[in-house]
Write an enzyme that holds these catalytic residues in place. Structure first.
Site, PDB file in Angstrom:
ATOM      1  N   ASP A 121       3.938   1.520  -4.824  1.00 32.32           N
ATOM      2  CA  ASP A 121       2.836   2.032  -5.907  1.00 32.32           C
ATOM      3  C   ASP A 121       2.689   0.721  -6.742  1.00 32.32           C
ATOM      4  O   ASP A 121       3.344   0.221  -7.342  1.00 32.32           O
ATOM      5  CB  ASP A 121       3.385   3.193  -6.654  1.00 32.32           C
TER       6      ASP A 121
ATOM      7  N   LYS B 119      -8.646  -7.036  -3.957  1.00 33.79           N
ATOM      8  CA  LYS B 119     -10.086  -7.081  -3.366  1.00 33.79           C
ATOM      9  C   LYS B 119     -10.773  -5.514  -3.325  1.00 33.79           C
ATOM     10  O   LYS B 119     -10.161  -4.703  -2.830  1.00 33.79           O
ATOM     11  CB  LYS B 119     -10.141  -7.549  -2.048  1.00 33.79           C
TER      12      LYS B 119
ATOM     13  N   HIS C  61     -12.215  -1.483  -9.391  1.00 36.91           N
ATOM     14  CA  HIS C  61     -13.242  -0.631  -9.787  1.00 36.91           C
ATOM     15  C   HIS C  61     -12.873   1.102  -9.275  1.00 36.91           C
ATOM     16  O   HIS C  61     -13.744   1.783 -10.105  1.00 36.91           O
ATOM     17  CB  HIS C  61     -14.633  -0.991  -8.998  1.00 36.91           C
TER      18      HIS C  61
ATOM     19  N   ASP D  84       0.940  -1.266   0.266  1.00 38.67           N
ATOM     20  CA  ASP D  84       0.110   0.013   0.107  1.00 38.67           C
ATOM     21  C   ASP D  84       0.678   1.109   0.009  1.00 38.67           C
ATOM     22  O   ASP D  84       2.193   0.996   0.021  1.00 38.67           O
ATOM     23  CB  ASP D  84      -0.929  -0.001   1.153  1.00 38.67           C
TER      24      ASP D  84
END
Length: 364
Positions: free
Chosen positions: A252, A266, A270, A232
């Site tokens: 990144d 997960k 989107h 992250d």
């Protein structure tokens, strides 16, 4: 020769009256999330839980220290939310009890990770989100040079989950991250219980945008032999717990993905455009071994047109949220297939549907 258009039949009186009532419902349905936000801010679900799971409006007036003059108004609020399915009601609205929806709004209750979803309600009904939606018509009329910003970016000059959001409103940025965490953590226990074959034979896994490691730790608890790494942004990893169960890497997702037998995405893709998703997936492909050695990417996300009724409506409402707030979108199976193949993968399989989302295995 101009194409002939079919002439629409004049609606009957009954159809027009029903249409008018439907139009009222569509026009006024924004009041339901506002009522839900009010209930969350007052702490009504938590108060009902504290009263044994069932309470009357007078019980709640006393428990929440609200003025007696608001008793009838509170009854109307509760009845609207019960009509919307947020609470169950008995005795013609004299008492209300928690149901699965309102149970998710009880502070301090943990099921399947961090179950409390109040941050999602507060974020989605916040002035930043609502104002961005109000500006949709203006946004559609604009002709942008270069990449098209989301209505949220265009209006507020900031991007959610980005440092620019923290500069715009630090408290809102914190709440957005809380909402993302509660959204992502919910359901991982169900995946672990119902998708044993998904993790069969895995020795290592990298969780991309895995936040504080809640999902990775749940995987390790269920399958102690799997070595889990969380990737992250540095500002997220800096706050991660140092418990030694999970390895944390600051980085990144567009540049490098820590190598593992499987990579987990997960509720990540989107948020991104198709072009960006292909770049992310290409980095994932570099990080995993060939399929014969167990290499795969696990995507957990919505697949549009894979549901019906209220779930289908929910899927498309989430897609509208992505339109307003991000440069990403929800995708149907063909859309998913296209980006998988363009990123260099050979095959995919929708492993299982879990609630509103699907678990997809993608093979190099």
């Amino acid at each position: 020769m101009a194409a002939q258009t079919e002439k629409m039949a004049v609606p009957t009186d009954a159809e027009l009256l029903k249409a008018q009532a439907d139009l009222w419902r569509h026009t006024l349905c924004y009041l339901t999330p506002m009522a839900l936000r009010c209930a969350v801010e007052l702490g009504i679900p938590t108060a009902i839980h504290g009263l044994g799971g069932t309470a009357s409006p007078p019980d709640l007036i006393a428990a929440l220290s609200l003025p007696q003059s608001k008793l009838s108004f509170l009854g109307r609020l509760l009845y609207q939310l019960a009509t919307a399915g947020v609470f169950d009601t008995t005795d013609a609205g004299t008492t209300y009890r928690l149901n699965p929806i309102s149970y998710l709004l009880v502070d301090g209750v943990h099921i399947d990770g961090d179950a409390c979803q109040t941050a999602i309600v507060r974020v989605a009904s916040s002035r930043y989100y609502v104002e961005a939606a109000f500006g949709l018509a203006d946004w559609f009329r604009k002709d942008f040079d270069g990449p098209v910003p989301s209505p949220f970016e265009d209006l507020h000059g900031a991007t959610i989950f980005d440092d620019s959001m923290a500069l715009l409103d630090p408290e809102m940025d914190k709440l957005v991250h809380e909402a993302k965490a509660s959204h992502n953590h919910m359901g991982i226990g169900l995946v672990l219980r119902q998708c044993h074959d998904l993790f069969q034979g895995l020795e290592s896994l990298t969780d991309l945008c895995g936040g504080d490691g809640t999902t990775a730790r749940a995987i390790v608890r269920a399958y102690p032999h799997i070595n889990c790494t969380v990737l992250d942004l540095p500002k997220v990893i800096d706050k991660a717990p140092a418990e030694g169960v999970v390895k944390y890497v600051a980085g990144d997702i567009f540049h490098v993905v820590p190598p593992a037998q499987a990579v987990l995405l997960k509720s990540v893709l989107h948020l991104w455009s198709d072009e960006d998703c292909i770049k992310i997936l290409a980095q994932c492909k570099k990080a995993i071994p060939p399929r014969g050695a167990g290499g795969k990417v696990i995507v957990i996300d919505i697949v549009l047109s894979s549901a019906s009724g209220l779930m289908l409506e929910t899927h498309h409402l989430v897609d509208m949220l992505k339109l307003v707030m991000t440069r990403g979108r929800q995708r149907d199976e063909k859309d998913w297939s296209d980006i998988f193949m363009k990123a260099g993968f050979s095959e995919y399989k929708i492993f299982k549907k879990v609630g509103a989302r699907a678990v997809i295995e993608v093979y190099p």
